[in-house]
Design a protein around this motif. Sequence first.
Motif, PDB file in Angstrom:
ATOM      1  N   CYS A   1     -19.102   5.117 -55.900  1.00 38.75           N
ATOM      2  CA  CYS A   1     -20.195   6.074 -56.116  1.00 38.75           C
ATOM      3  C   CYS A   1     -19.909   7.348 -55.324  1.00 38.75           C
ATOM      4  O   CYS A   1     -19.730   7.303 -54.102  1.00 38.75           O
ATOM      5  N   ALA A   2     -19.855   8.481 -56.013  1.00 43.95           N
ATOM      6  CA  ALA A   2     -19.416   9.730 -55.395  1.00 43.95           C
ATOM      7  C   ALA A   2     -20.342  10.221 -54.291  1.00 43.95           C
ATOM      8  O   ALA A   2     -19.931  11.023 -53.452  1.00 43.95           O
ATOM      9  N   TYR A   3     -21.575   9.758 -54.285  1.00 44.46           N
ATOM     10  CA  TYR A   3     -22.569  10.249 -53.337  1.00 44.46           C
ATOM     11  C   TYR A   3     -22.750   9.346 -52.116  1.00 44.46           C
ATOM     12  O   TYR A   3     -23.489   9.686 -51.202  1.00 44.46           O
TER      13      TYR A   3
ATOM     14  N   GLU B   1     -24.212   9.961 -70.292  1.00 43.95           N
ATOM     15  CA  GLU B   1     -23.108  10.852 -70.642  1.00 43.95           C
ATOM     16  C   GLU B   1     -22.341  11.341 -69.410  1.00 43.95           C
ATOM     17  O   GLU B   1     -21.139  11.590 -69.468  1.00 43.95           O
ATOM     18  N   TYR B   2     -23.035  11.449 -68.270  1.00 43.75           N
ATOM     19  CA  TYR B   2     -22.412  11.996 -67.050  1.00 43.75           C
ATOM     20  C   TYR B   2     -21.994  10.898 -66.076  1.00 43.75           C
ATOM     21  O   TYR B   2     -21.370  11.175 -65.054  1.00 43.75           O
TER      22      TYR B   2
ATOM     23  N   THR C   1     -20.367   0.258 -65.228  1.00 44.80           N
ATOM     24  CA  THR C   1     -20.825   1.029 -66.382  1.00 44.80           C
ATOM     25  C   THR C   1     -22.340   1.217 -66.341  1.00 44.80           C
ATOM     26  O   THR C   1     -23.050   0.522 -65.611  1.00 44.80           O
ATOM     27  N   TYR C   2     -22.795   2.141 -67.154  1.00 45.06           N
ATOM     28  CA  TYR C   2     -24.233   2.371 -67.270  1.00 45.06           C
ATOM     29  C   TYR C   2     -24.930   1.125 -67.810  1.00 45.06           C
ATOM     30  O   TYR C   2     -26.021   0.758 -67.368  1.00 45.06           O
ATOM     31  N   ASP C   3     -24.274   0.449 -68.750  1.00 40.82           N
ATOM     32  CA  ASP C   3     -24.847  -0.772 -69.319  1.00 40.82           C
ATOM     33  C   ASP C   3     -24.990  -1.874 -68.271  1.00 40.82           C
ATOM     34  O   ASP C   3     -25.907  -2.700 -68.354  1.00 40.82           O
TER      35      ASP C   3
END
Length: 288
Positions: A137-139, A240-241, A250-252
Amino acid sequence: ALALIHHLCIARNLSFEMLASGLAEFSKNLLIEFVPKSDPKVQLLLNNRADIFHGYTEENFRESFSSYFILQRELELPGSTRKLFLLKLEEIQELYHTPLLELIYRAATIHREYQDTAEVQVCTLLSVKTGGCPEDCAYCPQAARYHTDINVQSLMKTDEVIEYARRAKDAGSTRFCMGAAWREVRDNKDFDRVVEFVQEVNKLGMEVCCTLGMLNEQQAKRLADAGLFAYNHNLDTSPEYYNEIITTRTYDDRLKTLNNVRQAGISVCCGGIVGLGETHNDRINMLH
């Protein structure tokens, strides 16, 4: 809004974003004509001035207006390069672009109807396992691959956690949330201990919340049976981002965990982060 956009953008030097936001306040339904730069009327406007309008493209027009409206239909005009767009203001987009003070007023009105405005719930968050997370996670400074000042700490002991919970309750907290820097929950002794955390904090008469990463159906049910009140699991950004922020899941994967939590009867606490380089559309799509 026929034969209007090119005049405002070029003759008045207004951006697509300014036009879209202004028209969104004016009407919930919009029939608008896009006139490309190659059109003779646009070229006539450019005859006596330098062409500084590099952003005047159909792609940018679509992007700006899609932040406020849903495209219902588009039509190419016969014998012309012009297009007509039928747009409709979408509910979530309308909410997103509502002025902040108006949103505060609406929220306060509902709050006053159902809650005592003199009361505020106090919650305490404790990191029961810190650092060393395999995600990217980039943050997040707790990811093992990043060089941060976070000191990795193993899962806390039960008596330590309960002592923190008691202190929180004595200080006025009614909810106690425990977070572990895991990618996912594994069926091992650590999870057994977390279940014990939930049971013991629940005995103190506090609402219990956890954020532990991804859960399967059985794990969610086990936490529910132990007395878990809420589970925090953020979506972070739009589908999308998502790959720009995280690549190790994944988002899923996130949606599956949220579904497992709901099916177990646990309250869902879910949000996102603003300011990761996303567009307005990304924020709206996350709300969807």
